[in-house]
Design a protein around this motif. Structure first.
Motif, PDB file in Angstrom:
ATOM      1  N   ILE A 116       0.843  -1.211   0.000  1.00  0.00           N
ATOM      2  CA  ILE A 116       0.000   0.000   0.000  1.00  0.00           C
ATOM      3  C   ILE A 116       0.873   1.254   0.000  1.00  0.00           C
ATOM      4  CG2 ILE A 116      -1.575   1.375   1.429  1.00  0.00           C
ATOM      5  CD1 ILE A 116      -2.903  -1.263   2.265  1.00  0.00           C
ATOM      6  N   VAL A 117       1.844   1.286   0.902  1.00  0.00           N
ATOM      7  CA  VAL A 117       2.696   2.470   1.005  1.00  0.00           C
ATOM      8  C   VAL A 117       3.668   2.543  -0.178  1.00  0.00           C
ATOM      9  CG1 VAL A 117       4.394   3.662   2.430  1.00  0.00           C
ATOM     10  CG2 VAL A 117       2.442   2.534   3.497  1.00  0.00           C
ATOM     11  N   HIS A 118       4.099   1.398  -0.681  1.00  0.00           N
ATOM     12  CA  HIS A 118       4.977   1.399  -1.860  1.00  0.00           C
ATOM     13  C   HIS A 118       4.246   2.016  -3.048  1.00  0.00           C
ATOM     14  CE1 HIS A 118       8.062  -0.968  -4.507  1.00  0.00           C
ATOM     15  NE2 HIS A 118       8.211   0.340  -4.557  1.00  0.00           N
ATOM     16  N   ASN A 119       2.977   1.721  -3.184  1.00  0.00           N
ATOM     17  CA  ASN A 119       2.193   2.329  -4.259  1.00  0.00           C
ATOM     18  C   ASN A 119       2.046   3.839  -4.055  1.00  0.00           C
ATOM     19  OD1 ASN A 119       1.777  -0.071  -5.651  1.00  0.00           O
ATOM     20  ND2 ASN A 119      -0.088  -0.574  -4.516  1.00  0.00           N
ATOM     21  N   MET A 120       1.911   4.249  -2.803  1.00  0.00           N
ATOM     22  CA  MET A 120       1.864   5.690  -2.528  1.00  0.00           C
ATOM     23  C   MET A 120       3.168   6.353  -2.961  1.00  0.00           C
ATOM     24  SD  MET A 120       0.159   5.916   1.261  1.00  0.00           S
ATOM     25  CE  MET A 120      -1.381   5.097   1.671  1.00  0.00           C
ATOM     26  N   LEU A 121       4.274   5.669  -2.695  1.00  0.00           N
ATOM     27  CA  LEU A 121       5.580   6.198  -3.075  1.00  0.00           C
ATOM     28  C   LEU A 121       5.680   6.366  -4.589  1.00  0.00           C
ATOM     29  CD1 LEU A 121       8.532   6.963  -2.525  1.00  0.00           C
ATOM     30  CD2 LEU A 121       9.083   4.522  -2.491  1.00  0.00           C
ATOM     31  N   LYS A 122       5.180   5.384  -5.314  1.00  0.00           N
ATOM     32  CA  LYS A 122       5.247   5.452  -6.779  1.00  0.00           C
ATOM     33  C   LYS A 122       4.461   6.643  -7.318  1.00  0.00           C
ATOM     34  CE  LYS A 122       5.714   0.412  -7.246  1.00  0.00           C
ATOM     35  NZ  LYS A 122       5.036  -0.837  -7.655  1.00  0.00           N
ATOM     36  N   MET A 123       3.393   7.031  -6.589  1.00  0.00           N
ATOM     37  CA  MET A 123       2.550   8.145  -7.031  1.00  0.00           C
ATOM     38  C   MET A 123       3.012   9.483  -6.475  1.00  0.00           C
ATOM     39  SD  MET A 123       0.172   6.762  -8.910  1.00  0.00           S
ATOM     40  CE  MET A 123      -1.145   7.983  -8.916  1.00  0.00           C
ATOM     41  N   ASP A 124       3.999   9.469  -5.596  1.00  0.00           N
ATOM     42  CA  ASP A 124       4.435  10.702  -4.929  1.00  0.00           C
ATOM     43  C   ASP A 124       5.529  11.363  -5.756  1.00  0.00           C
ATOM     44  OD1 ASP A 124       5.193  12.712  -3.202  1.00  0.00           O
ATOM     45  OD2 ASP A 124       5.025  11.472  -1.408  1.00  0.00           O
ATOM     46  N   THR A 125       5.159  12.425  -6.438  1.00  0.00           N
ATOM     47  CA  THR A 125       6.110  13.103  -7.326  1.00  0.00           C
ATOM     48  C   THR A 125       7.098  13.977  -6.570  1.00  0.00           C
ATOM     49  OG1 THR A 125       4.535  14.924  -7.619  1.00  0.00           O
ATOM     50  CG2 THR A 125       4.452  13.126  -9.222  1.00  0.00           C
ATOM     51  N   THR A 126       6.887  14.163  -5.266  1.00  0.00           N
ATOM     52  CA  THR A 126       7.784  15.027  -4.491  1.00  0.00           C
ATOM     53  C   THR A 126       9.007  14.269  -3.975  1.00  0.00           C
ATOM     54  OG1 THR A 126       6.660  14.591  -2.378  1.00  0.00           O
ATOM     55  CG2 THR A 126       5.802  16.385  -3.742  1.00  0.00           C
ATOM     56  N   ILE A 127       9.013  12.949  -4.126  1.00  0.00           N
ATOM     57  CA  ILE A 127      10.104  12.135  -3.579  1.00  0.00           C
ATOM     58  C   ILE A 127      11.040  11.697  -4.699  1.00  0.00           C
ATOM     59  CG2 ILE A 127      10.701  10.063  -2.285  1.00  0.00           C
ATOM     60  CD1 ILE A 127       9.225  12.172  -0.654  1.00  0.00           C
ATOM     61  N   GLN A 128      12.311  11.988  -4.524  1.00  0.00           N
ATOM     62  CA  GLN A 128      13.334  11.530  -5.462  1.00  0.00           C
ATOM     63  C   GLN A 128      14.117  10.401  -4.798  1.00  0.00           C
ATOM     64  OE1 GLN A 128      13.670  12.719  -8.603  1.00  0.00           O
ATOM     65  NE2 GLN A 128      15.204  11.127  -8.968  1.00  0.00           N
ATOM     66  N   PRO A 129      13.931   9.145  -5.251  1.00  0.00           N
ATOM     67  CA  PRO A 129      14.575   8.008  -4.563  1.00  0.00           C
ATOM     68  C   PRO A 129      16.098   8.132  -4.551  1.00  0.00           C
ATOM     69  CG  PRO A 129      12.887   7.252  -6.083  1.00  0.00           C
ATOM     70  CD  PRO A 129      13.092   8.707  -6.365  1.00  0.00           C
ATOM     71  N   ASN A 130      16.679   7.683  -3.464  1.00  0.00           N
ATOM     72  CA  ASN A 130      18.135   7.617  -3.349  1.00  0.00           C
ATOM     73  C   ASN A 130      18.503   6.288  -2.707  1.00  0.00           C
ATOM     74  OD1 ASN A 130      17.405   7.947  -0.698  1.00  0.00           O
ATOM     75  ND2 ASN A 130      18.452   9.896  -0.409  1.00  0.00           N
ATOM     76  N   THR A 131      19.773   6.097  -2.412  1.00  0.00           N
ATOM     77  CA  THR A 131      20.223   4.825  -1.845  1.00  0.00           C
ATOM     78  C   THR A 131      19.531   4.532  -0.526  1.00  0.00           C
ATOM     79  OG1 THR A 131      22.380   4.976  -2.928  1.00  0.00           O
ATOM     80  CG2 THR A 131      22.227   3.592  -0.970  1.00  0.00           C
ATOM     81  N   LEU A 132      19.364   5.558   0.307  1.00  0.00           N
ATOM     82  CA  LEU A 132      18.714   5.369   1.606  1.00  0.00           C
ATOM     83  C   LEU A 132      17.313   4.787   1.433  1.00  0.00           C
ATOM     84  CD1 LEU A 132      19.054   5.926   4.699  1.00  0.00           C
ATOM     85  CD2 LEU A 132      17.837   8.080   4.279  1.00  0.00           C
ATOM     86  N   LEU A 133      16.544   5.350   0.508  1.00  0.00           N
ATOM     87  CA  LEU A 133      15.180   4.874   0.283  1.00  0.00           C
ATOM     88  C   LEU A 133      15.183   3.466  -0.321  1.00  0.00           C
ATOM     89  CD1 LEU A 133      12.159   5.370   0.373  1.00  0.00           C
ATOM     90  CD2 LEU A 133      12.337   6.583  -1.811  1.00  0.00           C
TER      91      LEU A 133
END
Length: 803
Positions: free
Chosen positions: A623-640
């Motif tokens: 559920i939260v992973h899908n939220m992440l995919k839709m969240d345009t404000t987050i730029q994934p990095n190694t930590l994430l």
């Protein structure tokens, strides 16, 4: 009657998020009649978590309909002021039009008229909002004369600002200056306007600024204002300097005032004498107390009391005896014969200085009565007894206080509201809550408006009753309803105490009513005090999970401005309770907030997925992973990516985790040491993970990477999990050489648990007993159980992993 708002308007505005609808806490939410009203329903007899429905059968048999909850209210006009303030906030997108100048003027008048009528303080948030409105109206280009605040409107607001708020007062200072500036700009300022400004500055920590202003004003208005009026402006500044402890500036200003013709009156004499008395400066205290008072008047009772306490603290009893004898001689000689305050002071000093008993005090009162037969106002009365009870209260001597109360009854004095408030105070201090409640009932029967001190005492009573292990909830509601009838807003600490007590008794409706009736009147700081109590309740380990969810639901409903960090702490507490589903809901609530400043950040996502690592739940994770995919404000990095790998490995999805590992290896940032440990733990549960782990290990060896202990150990467990026992033992021996520390019992336990067969476990046990007897002995003491395949495993501390 207070203005009525829909349940969520004010809370949306406070959160700067008016356009986002808030879901109701219960499906039974309805609007109710306005405050005040008694809450006469029984306590402890409802099951509040059950959603009720009214049917014909229930009505026929007399069953009650669902509780009608009280409507959230606010003070007249404040919602409009707050709405304007919210509309000015940067980043707030509100489709509604902001209030017009005419609406703002009407709201201003309603708001400050209400404050004046009910003697209510303006809190910091209200001061800030009204200040922004004033700036807007002052610069408004509206031609309507009705959109202009009158001089009376401005002065009413300034007078309201002189009642100190419970929270900080920086906004009061700026607002007071702006009001005075606006009055002055119109050329209509009067001496009282300047005096109000000086009072505000002096009592709100700006006494130095007030000093400079009063000195300049005194010189520049010599021909415009009488001398006595100009000298009167020095008084609030002297009080402010003393309050701030600025002794050099205080003495300098008093000297300049004296040079200008200022005579020391009772108030200033009290300020100066008590200032040095509280600092235990003997010579200065004596000098200032002996300073003549304007008109030959006597010192104030407050001055006498502080001087007496000073003398007793500092071994100046002989000096105090001289003061007492002088006081008695002036009373007996007739100059202060009719001064009731001096008589009351004499009783006070007879008790504290001379140690006189009740009989002597009764005799003195009879003498005072005979001396003033023709002047009833100078005779002892209930206020005299109240003063004596106050002494006993300050000494923390409830027995003495009760004897004074008995004396008042013997002399035929009728108790007043102050008598009962004092009884409340000393009985609460003595932990006599039954006696305190009896005093409250007597106060209630007087049917008088509760004074400020009474409000404080009743708040203390409520908190004391809520703090006991088994509160009497009917009594708490009784006192609360009494104050609500008088339109009193409870102190934030009291509201927090009530809410915590009723939450522990599953009286959710009482909590909702309390929050609805009081939090709308709080500033942001005051709201945060109640909010923090809810957060701490949710984090308390002994609170049941069901009650945590009730408290969290109320927190989300009434405090939408709750900081993300507090929400994350609750989310992590739910993970600790193995409720990943609830933690996912809390995350979803953050994600749904309209205010971008309160939405999840990259760190919030990381902490959620790390929580999944402690409490695996595939559905919540997705559920939260899908939220992440839709969240345009987050730029994934190694930590994430690391956190996502942790979550997938914990949920038994190693291949998806390895896909994330590929993203890390191809990213500009590259893997971290945490990434290496996580991927090795992914290989641990991957069917062909041993080969992949060997390949990665070989690459690290070739690159001569400085491998930390936790990465080395992850490789050991991976080898053990894939039946490479000999290699695992060798790696453990290498680890001891590399890090100069042998494996501890927990590490041996994890290797033992990872071995896939009974034979390997026995072989490892034999080896460990020989190689690491101390560590294995510690491990044997731990509880052993069977896993799903029936193999023995030790119950050791979970292996920590962080993104």
């Amino acid at each position: 009657m207070r203005s009525q708002l829909t349940r969520h308007v004010l809370r949306r505005l406070l959160a700067s998020d008016a356009h986002v609808p808030l879901l109701p806490l219960r499906s039974t939410f309805v609007l109710s009649r306005s405050r005040p009203t008694f809450r006469v329903y029984p306590v402890g007899s409802r099951v509040v978590r059950t959603i009720q429905k009214r049917t014909f059968v229930k009505e026929f048999f007399g069953q009650k309909s669902p509780r009608a909850l009280k409507q959230l209210e606010t003070e007249p006009g404040y919602a409009t002021l707050l709405r304007f303030h919210a509309s000015e906030n940067i980043g707030v997108q509100d489709s509604r039009r902001p209030p017009t100048p005419d609406e703002l003027v009407t709201a201003w008048r309603e708001f400050f008229a209400y404050k004046t009528r009910h003697r209510r303080a303006v809190n910091s948030t209200q001061a800030l909002s009204a200040h922004r409105v004033l700036l807007h109206l002052s610069s408004s280009s509206a031609n309507s004369r009705s959109a202009l605040l009158s001089k009376s409107d401005l002065r009413n607001a300034m007078e309201c600002l002189l009642k100190p708020p419970r929270d900080y007062f920086e906004h009061h200072v700026d607002f007071s200056k702006e009001i005075y500036s606006e009055i002055k700009k119109r050329g209509a300022h009067q001496p009282k306007d300047f005096n109000m400004l000086l009072t505000a500055l002096s009592q709100y920590g700006k006494a130095l600024e007030a000093r400079d202003m009063v000195l300049e004003y005194f010189q520049s208005n010599q021909d415009k204002e009488p001398l006595d009026d100009r000298l009167r402006h020095f008084i609030p500044v002297i009080q402010g300097l003393a309050e701030e402890g600025r002794e050099p500036e205080l003495l300098d200003l008093f000297a300049k005032a004296e040079e200008a013709g200022f005579e020391c009156e009772e108030t200033v004499h009290c300020v100066m004498a008590t200032y040095f008395a509280k600092k235990n400066k003997v010579e200065e205290t004596k000098t200032w107390f002996n300073k003549p008072i304007k008109g030959g008047n006597s010192p104030l009772p407050t001055t006498y009391y502080e001087i007496l306490r000073f003398a007793l603290r500092n071994g100046e009893k002989e000096w105090a005896m001289g003061i007492y004898q002088d006081l008695i001689s002036k009373i007996e000689s007739g100059s202060w014969k009719s001064n009731k305050a001096c008589w009351d002071t004499a009783y006070q000093w007879a008790i504290l200085l001379l140690g006189k008993g009740m009989d002597h005090i009764e005799h003195m009162m009879k003498v005072a009565h005979d001396f003033n037969q023709d002047d009833p106002e100078s005779q002892p009365n209930i206020e005299t007894v109240n003063m004596l009870v106050q002494i006993a209260t300050d000494k923390n001597d409830p027995y003495m206080a009760e004897r004074f109360i008995a004396l008042s009854k013997k002399l035929g004095f009728e108790p007043n509201w102050k008598t009962y408030i004092l009884q409340l105070e000393y009985r609460i201090r003595a932990n006599d809550l039954d006696g305190a409640f009896t005093a409250y009932q007597a106060l209630e029967d007087l049917d008088v408006s509760t004074k400020d001190r009474g409000i404080e005492a009743l708040n203390s009573l409520i908190r004391a009753m809520c703090a006991v292990p088994n509160p009497v909830y009917e009594r708490v509601l009784d006192v609360t309803s009494y104050l609500e009838q008088q339109l009193v807003t409870l102190e934030p600490e009291t509201v927090a105490s009530i809410c915590m007590a009723f939450l522990k008794n599953d009286e959710t409706y009482e909590v909702i009513d309390t929050l609805s009736l009081h939090t709308a009147y709080y500033s942001v700081v005051e709201r945060s005090m109640v909010q923090e109590a809810f957060v701490n309740y949710c984090l308390y380990k002994k609170t049941s999970t069901a009650r945590i969810w009730d408290a969290y639901s109320l927190l989300r409903q009434f405090f939408p401005e709750t900081k993300p960090e507090s929400r994350v702490r609750i989310m992590e507490a739910l993970f600790e309770r193995n409720r990943a589903d609830m933690a996912a809901h809390t995350f979803g609530h953050m994600r749904a907030i309209g205010n971008p400043r309160l939405r999840p950040t990259l760190d919030t996502y990381v902490r959620f997925f790390e929580g999944i690592g402690k409490c695996p739940d595939e559905e919540s994770m997705k559920i939260v992973h899908n939220m992440l995919k839709m969240d345009t404000t987050i730029q994934p990095n190694t930590l994430l990516y690391n956190a996502l790998m942790i979550a997938h490995v914990a949920c038994g999805l190693p291949y998806q985790s390895l896909d994330l590992w590929k993203d890390i290896t191809t990213s500009p940032e590259g893997p971290s040491y945490a990434s290496l440990e996580i991927v090795l733990r992914a290989y641990e549960i991957t069917p062909d993970g041993d080969a992949l782990a060997d390949e990665l290990w070989g690459k690290m060896q070739r690159m001569e990477i400085d491998i930390p202990r936790h990465v080395h150990f992850a490789y050991v467990v991976t080898m053990a999990a894939h039946s490479h026992l000999t290699k695992a033992k060798s790696l453990l021996e290498d680890m001891e050489k590399a890090f100069e520390q042998p494996p501890d019992s927990t590490e041996l336990g994890h290797v033992y648990n990872a071995l896939p067969s009974r034979e390997m476990k026995e072989e490892f046990k034999t080896w460990a007993v020989e190689e690491y007897p101390k560590a294995w002995g510690q491990l044997k003491a731990k509880y052993k159980k069977r896993d799903q395949e029936g193999l023995a495993v030790f119950k050791v501390r979970r292996r920590p992993w962080k993104a």
